[in-house]
Design a protein around this motif. Structure first.
Motif, PDB file in Angstrom:
ATOM      1  N   VAL A 184      17.710  -3.213  18.879  1.00  0.00           N
ATOM      2  CA  VAL A 184      18.717  -2.435  19.629  1.00  0.00           C
ATOM      3  C   VAL A 184      18.421  -0.942  19.513  1.00  0.00           C
ATOM      4  CG1 VAL A 184      21.141  -1.652  19.517  1.00  0.00           C
ATOM      5  CG2 VAL A 184      20.626  -4.089  19.592  1.00  0.00           C
ATOM      6  N   VAL A 185      18.147  -0.499  18.275  1.00  0.00           N
ATOM      7  CA  VAL A 185      17.898   0.934  18.034  1.00  0.00           C
ATOM      8  C   VAL A 185      16.571   1.351  18.660  1.00  0.00           C
ATOM      9  CG1 VAL A 185      17.565   2.688  16.241  1.00  0.00           C
ATOM     10  CG2 VAL A 185      19.286   0.887  15.945  1.00  0.00           C
ATOM     11  N   ASP A 186      15.559   0.475  18.540  1.00  0.00           N
ATOM     12  CA  ASP A 186      14.235   0.800  19.100  1.00  0.00           C
ATOM     13  C   ASP A 186      14.294   0.994  20.610  1.00  0.00           C
ATOM     14  OD1 ASP A 186      13.121   0.675  16.648  1.00  0.00           O
ATOM     15  OD2 ASP A 186      12.346  -1.377  16.843  1.00  0.00           O
ATOM     16  N   GLY A 187      15.195   0.230  21.244  1.00  0.00           N
ATOM     17  CA  GLY A 187      15.244   0.260  22.707  1.00  0.00           C
ATOM     18  C   GLY A 187      15.912   1.497  23.274  1.00  0.00           C
ATOM     19  N   LEU A 188      16.447   2.321  22.414  1.00  0.00           N
ATOM     20  CA  LEU A 188      17.210   3.471  22.917  1.00  0.00           C
ATOM     21  C   LEU A 188      16.547   4.805  22.607  1.00  0.00           C
ATOM     22  CD1 LEU A 188      20.905   2.562  22.073  1.00  0.00           C
ATOM     23  CD2 LEU A 188      19.842   2.677  24.322  1.00  0.00           C
ATOM     24  N   PHE A 189      16.578   5.688  23.587  1.00  0.00           N
ATOM     25  CA  PHE A 189      16.197   7.080  23.364  1.00  0.00           C
ATOM     26  C   PHE A 189      17.500   7.890  23.359  1.00  0.00           C
ATOM     27  CE2 PHE A 189      12.589   5.084  25.417  1.00  0.00           C
ATOM     28  CZ  PHE A 189      11.543   5.450  24.578  1.00  0.00           C
ATOM     29  N   LEU A 190      17.418   9.060  22.736  1.00  0.00           N
ATOM     30  CA  LEU A 190      18.618   9.895  22.672  1.00  0.00           C
ATOM     31  C   LEU A 190      19.130  10.228  24.078  1.00  0.00           C
ATOM     32  CD1 LEU A 190      20.439  11.162  20.562  1.00  0.00           C
ATOM     33  CD2 LEU A 190      19.109  13.271  20.765  1.00  0.00           C
ATOM     34  N   GLU A 191      18.163  10.424  25.008  1.00  0.00           N
ATOM     35  CA  GLU A 191      18.542  10.762  26.390  1.00  0.00           C
ATOM     36  C   GLU A 191      19.360   9.632  27.028  1.00  0.00           C
ATOM     37  OE1 GLU A 191      15.597  11.089  25.102  1.00  0.00           O
ATOM     38  OE2 GLU A 191      14.956  13.158  25.383  1.00  0.00           O
ATOM     39  N   ASP A 192      19.002   8.384  26.668  1.00  0.00           N
ATOM     40  CA  ASP A 192      19.749   7.241  27.216  1.00  0.00           C
ATOM     41  C   ASP A 192      21.200   7.284  26.743  1.00  0.00           C
ATOM     42  OD1 ASP A 192      17.422   6.334  28.319  1.00  0.00           O
ATOM     43  OD2 ASP A 192      16.926   5.070  26.588  1.00  0.00           O
ATOM     44  N   VAL A 193      21.351   7.615  25.461  1.00  0.00           N
ATOM     45  CA  VAL A 193      22.713   7.667  24.907  1.00  0.00           C
ATOM     46  C   VAL A 193      23.506   8.760  25.606  1.00  0.00           C
ATOM     47  CG1 VAL A 193      24.078   8.010  22.810  1.00  0.00           C
ATOM     48  CG2 VAL A 193      21.890   6.805  22.696  1.00  0.00           C
ATOM     49  N   TRP A 194      22.881   9.906  25.806  1.00  0.00           N
ATOM     50  CA  TRP A 194      23.562  11.003  26.509  1.00  0.00           C
ATOM     51  C   TRP A 194      23.959  10.583  27.920  1.00  0.00           C
ATOM     52  CZ3 TRP A 194      26.148  14.636  24.617  1.00  0.00           C
ATOM     53  CH2 TRP A 194      25.752  15.292  23.436  1.00  0.00           C
ATOM     54  N   PHE A 245      25.039   6.320  41.209  1.00  0.00           N
ATOM     55  CA  PHE A 245      23.705   6.661  41.712  1.00  0.00           C
ATOM     56  C   PHE A 245      23.457   8.170  41.625  1.00  0.00           C
ATOM     57  CE2 PHE A 245      21.256   8.172  45.421  1.00  0.00           C
ATOM     58  CZ  PHE A 245      20.008   7.651  45.098  1.00  0.00           C
ATOM     59  N   PHE A 246      24.419   8.948  42.154  1.00  0.00           N
ATOM     60  CA  PHE A 246      24.212  10.402  42.187  1.00  0.00           C
ATOM     61  C   PHE A 246      24.211  11.015  40.782  1.00  0.00           C
ATOM     62  CE2 PHE A 246      25.933   9.712  46.545  1.00  0.00           C
ATOM     63  CZ  PHE A 246      24.781  10.090  47.215  1.00  0.00           C
ATOM     64  N   SER A 247      25.099  10.532  39.927  1.00  0.00           N
ATOM     65  CA  SER A 247      25.139  11.112  38.569  1.00  0.00           C
ATOM     66  C   SER A 247      23.895  10.709  37.782  1.00  0.00           C
ATOM     67  CB  SER A 247      26.415  10.692  37.830  1.00  0.00           C
ATOM     68  OG  SER A 247      26.511   9.305  37.746  1.00  0.00           O
ATOM     69  N   THR A 248      23.381   9.496  38.022  1.00  0.00           N
ATOM     70  CA  THR A 248      22.146   9.087  37.349  1.00  0.00           C
ATOM     71  C   THR A 248      21.003   9.996  37.775  1.00  0.00           C
ATOM     72  OG1 THR A 248      22.909   6.806  37.307  1.00  0.00           O
ATOM     73  CG2 THR A 248      20.564   7.143  36.981  1.00  0.00           C
ATOM     74  N   GLN A 249      20.941  10.234  39.084  1.00  0.00           N
ATOM     75  CA  GLN A 249      19.881  11.099  39.609  1.00  0.00           C
ATOM     76  C   GLN A 249      19.972  12.499  38.985  1.00  0.00           C
ATOM     77  OE1 GLN A 249      19.952  11.423  43.907  1.00  0.00           O
ATOM     78  NE2 GLN A 249      17.877  10.599  43.965  1.00  0.00           N
ATOM     79  N   LEU A 250      21.195  13.025  38.921  1.00  0.00           N
ATOM     80  CA  LEU A 250      21.406  14.369  38.350  1.00  0.00           C
ATOM     81  C   LEU A 250      21.028  14.400  36.877  1.00  0.00           C
ATOM     82  CD1 LEU A 250      22.744  17.257  38.713  1.00  0.00           C
ATOM     83  CD2 LEU A 250      24.819  16.205  37.813  1.00  0.00           C
ATOM     84  N   LEU A 251      21.474  13.385  36.147  1.00  0.00           N
ATOM     85  CA  LEU A 251      21.227  13.375  34.699  1.00  0.00           C
ATOM     86  C   LEU A 251      19.744  13.128  34.394  1.00  0.00           C
ATOM     87  CD1 LEU A 251      24.452  11.490  33.569  1.00  0.00           C
ATOM     88  CD2 LEU A 251      23.896  13.888  33.156  1.00  0.00           C
ATOM     89  N   LEU A 252      19.072  12.369  35.243  1.00  0.00           N
ATOM     90  CA  LEU A 252      17.626  12.178  35.052  1.00  0.00           C
ATOM     91  C   LEU A 252      16.907  13.516  35.183  1.00  0.00           C
ATOM     92  CD1 LEU A 252      16.882   8.827  36.955  1.00  0.00           C
ATOM     93  CD2 LEU A 252      16.614   9.267  34.522  1.00  0.00           C
ATOM     94  N   LEU A 254      18.253  16.459  34.628  1.00  0.00           N
ATOM     95  CA  LEU A 254      18.656  17.376  33.557  1.00  0.00           C
ATOM     96  C   LEU A 254      18.162  16.941  32.185  1.00  0.00           C
ATOM     97  CD1 LEU A 254      22.372  18.084  34.590  1.00  0.00           C
ATOM     98  CD2 LEU A 254      20.404  19.600  34.864  1.00  0.00           C
ATOM     99  N   LEU A 255      18.129  15.637  31.934  1.00  0.00           N
ATOM    100  CA  LEU A 255      17.858  15.164  30.571  1.00  0.00           C
ATOM    101  C   LEU A 255      16.400  14.819  30.316  1.00  0.00           C
ATOM    102  CD1 LEU A 255      20.975  12.835  30.109  1.00  0.00           C
ATOM    103  CD2 LEU A 255      20.615  15.047  29.028  1.00  0.00           C
ATOM    104  N   PHE A 256      15.699  14.354  31.354  1.00  0.00           N
ATOM    105  CA  PHE A 256      14.342  13.850  31.094  1.00  0.00           C
ATOM    106  C   PHE A 256      13.277  14.846  31.546  1.00  0.00           C
ATOM    107  CE2 PHE A 256      16.994  10.138  30.964  1.00  0.00           C
ATOM    108  CZ  PHE A 256      16.444   9.381  29.942  1.00  0.00           C
TER     109      PHE A 256
END
Lengths: 256, 281
Positions: A184-194, A245-252, A254-256
């Motif tokens: 579970v922990v391995d599958g997550l990046f901090l950006e995913d949590v954000w 969809f739009f917030s995912t696009q925005l956060l991608l 900003l975060l990645f």
């Protein structure tokens, strides 16, 4: 053609009125008076009131994710990685979206029915006559409570989802408990949590503002209230998917 | 029927030196192609009563909503408490509404609140009045409408007449100078309607509140116009009004958004116009 033009005009009017309500809400949220009592009441109604449905949704979603993906991963001998799949799916996407859809069904419809009833029985006009701004009294406390409680409920859904996945992994898939949690922990990046934490703020805003907008535009007695309730669920659900969809696009961006 | 020309209307009544509380000047309002009010003009002086009568859909309730600023006219001017309100923003209107109360058609009480919370709503929410003082005022106005024991009940536990009286108590709790009544007795039996009429008369005569009444219940309209309230050892008494007092109540008949009659109760009773006769019969 005339019917299409009429439909387009009505749709544009709804968008205009929704935007006006959203702007008025933003203005009223940062100025006095603020109705604290109503805000706390809404935190309870939206947050605590939705806890059961969110826990059940999260639990079974995590469980079914583990069940489905476990057997698929088996074909590649990757069953131990089931935790990675459950956590990535739940925290990035399914947790926020399913929680929001549940809230669209429960909260948005409830708000539309309540405000709609107040509209058709002239209680909203009575508020204005008594010198109270309906946006401040009815909309702002609900919107702020929705924006605050949706992320909290999403975290709850994610947590019980991971627990549901853990139960199925250990009981049905015979994956060791420690292996599941490290996966579970391995599958997550901090950006995913954000991303999983920030998206619900946008979704909460959509759920509650749509409910308020539809409720405050209710006309036509009890039939109108029924129509408003249905419209609120449909509009909020579509709005959740679109905003996701739009917030995912925005956060991608900003975060990645 | 043609609208009543200005020169044929009753005199603009008022005591010497009084400024009108409400002035409508050539007010027009339409929703799309549906003309609701077409050139409405009238004046209402302090302590006087204006009673709007007419068929359903004639624009009576719209007049009240315009006075309160819940709707804005397409053209014409509306002055309330000496301020022009037709161009005001919602925030500016709140100040004008501090002096105006409204009793809605079905009461429009807040379902989730008790009778006491409904009556004290404005004082609790929109003023800095200490809670103990608000409670005292709530008890006082509920006593005035003779519903003191019902202070902790929910509106759903009240009868239709009691709900209307609570609505009157809520509208008068902050001591407005002007009270608007939208069909306050519609749907009530005649005996219960009389108790509501009595509250309207008491407020007008004992508290000096200017009143605008919209109704199609002629019996209640005439009762309010021709009766007065007087203080009595056991509280108050409803008595027949003096001829001067009767003259302080004006009837306004609306038809298709136009004023087709304006005058006293006696003038309305003796009117010969076929439409008025049909309405009165």
């Amino acid at each position: 053609m005339a019917a299409f033009t009429e439909w387009l005009k009505r749709a544009l009017l709804e968008v205009q009125e929704y935007s006006k309500l959203a702007m008025a809400t933003a203005r009223c949220a940062v100025s006095r008076p603020f109705y604290w009592h109503d805000f706390v009441e809404q935190l309870d109604a939206i947050g605590i009131g939705s806890m059961t449905v969110v826990i059940l949704t999260g639990l079974f979603t995590g469980a079914v994710l583990a069940l489905q993906s476990g057997f698929t991963l088996d074909q590649f001998g990757a069953r131990p990685f089931v935790g990675r799949l459950v956590s990535a799916s739940m925290i990035k996407e399914l947790g926020p979206v399913l929680t929001a859809l549940m809230l669209a069904g429960r909260v948005s419809s409830g708000i539309a029915a309540e405000l709609g009833s107040m509209m058709v029985t002239e209680q909203v006009s009575a508020l204005r006559a008594l010198g109270t701004d309906p946006v401040r009294k009815l909309v702002v406390p609900r919107v702020l409570a929705g924006i605050l409680m949706t992320p909290v409920l999403t975290v709850v859904a994610n947590t019980v989802g991971l627990l549901g996945g853990w139960v199925v992994s250990v009981q049905n898939l015979n994956v060791a408990s420690g292996l599941y949690w490290s996966s579970v922990v391995d599958g997550l990046f901090l950006e995913d949590v954000w991303m999983g934490l920030l998206k619900p703020f946008f979704l909460g805003f959509i759920i509650v503002t749509v409910g308020c907008h539809v409720g405050l535009r209710t006309r036509g007695g009890t039939q109108g209230v029924g129509r408003a309730t249905t419209n609120a669920v449909v509009a909020a659900s579509v709005g959740v998917i679109a905003m996701d969809f739009f917030s995912t696009q925005l956060l991608l961006e900003l975060l990645f | 029927m043609a609208p009543v020309p200005e020169e044929l209307r009753g005199p603009a009544k008022g005591r010497p030196g009084d400024e009108p509380v409400v002035v409508f000047d050539d007010v027009r309002l339409a929703f799309d192609d549906n003309v609701v009010l077409d050139g409405i003009s009238f004046k209402l002086y302090p302590g006087f009563t204006k009673i709007f009568i007419g068929a359903s859909g004639s624009g009576k309730s719209t007049v009240l909503k315009l006075i309160l600023g819940l709707l804005a006219p397409d053209s014409g001017t509306i002055t309330v408490h000496g301020q022009r309100i037709d161009g005001m923003t919602e925030n500016e209107l709140f100040a004008v509404r501090d002096h105006t109360g409204m009793v809605f058609q079905e009461g429009a009480l807040f379902d989730s609140m008790t009778v006491g919370e409904n009556v004290g709503f404005k004082l609790y929410e929109e003023t800095d009045m200490p809670l103990a003082d608000v409670r005292t005022r709530v008890e006082e106005v509920l006593g005035f409408v003779e519903l003191g024991p019902y202070i902790d009940r929910k509106p759903s536990e009240l009868s239709g007449g009691q709900r209307r009286r609570v609505a009157i108590a809520r509208a008068m709790a902050f001591k407005p100078k002007l009270l608007l009544y939208d069909e306050p007795t519609t749907g009530l039996d005649p005996i219960t309607a009389l108790t509501v009429d009595a509250e309207i008369i008491k407020l007008r005569d004992l508290e000096g509140v200017t009143s605008v009444l919209v109704t199609h219940q002629l019996r209640d309209a005439f009762y309010i116009a021709t009766h007065g309230a007087a203080r009595a050892p056991e509280g108050h008494a409803i008595v027949s009004a003096s001829p001067e007092k009767v003259e302080e109540a004006d009837f306004v008949m609306l038809r298709d958004g136009k004023i087709v009659f304006e005058g006293s109760a006696d003038e309305l009773r003796t009117a010969t116009d076929p439409y008025l006769r049909a309405f009165l019969s």
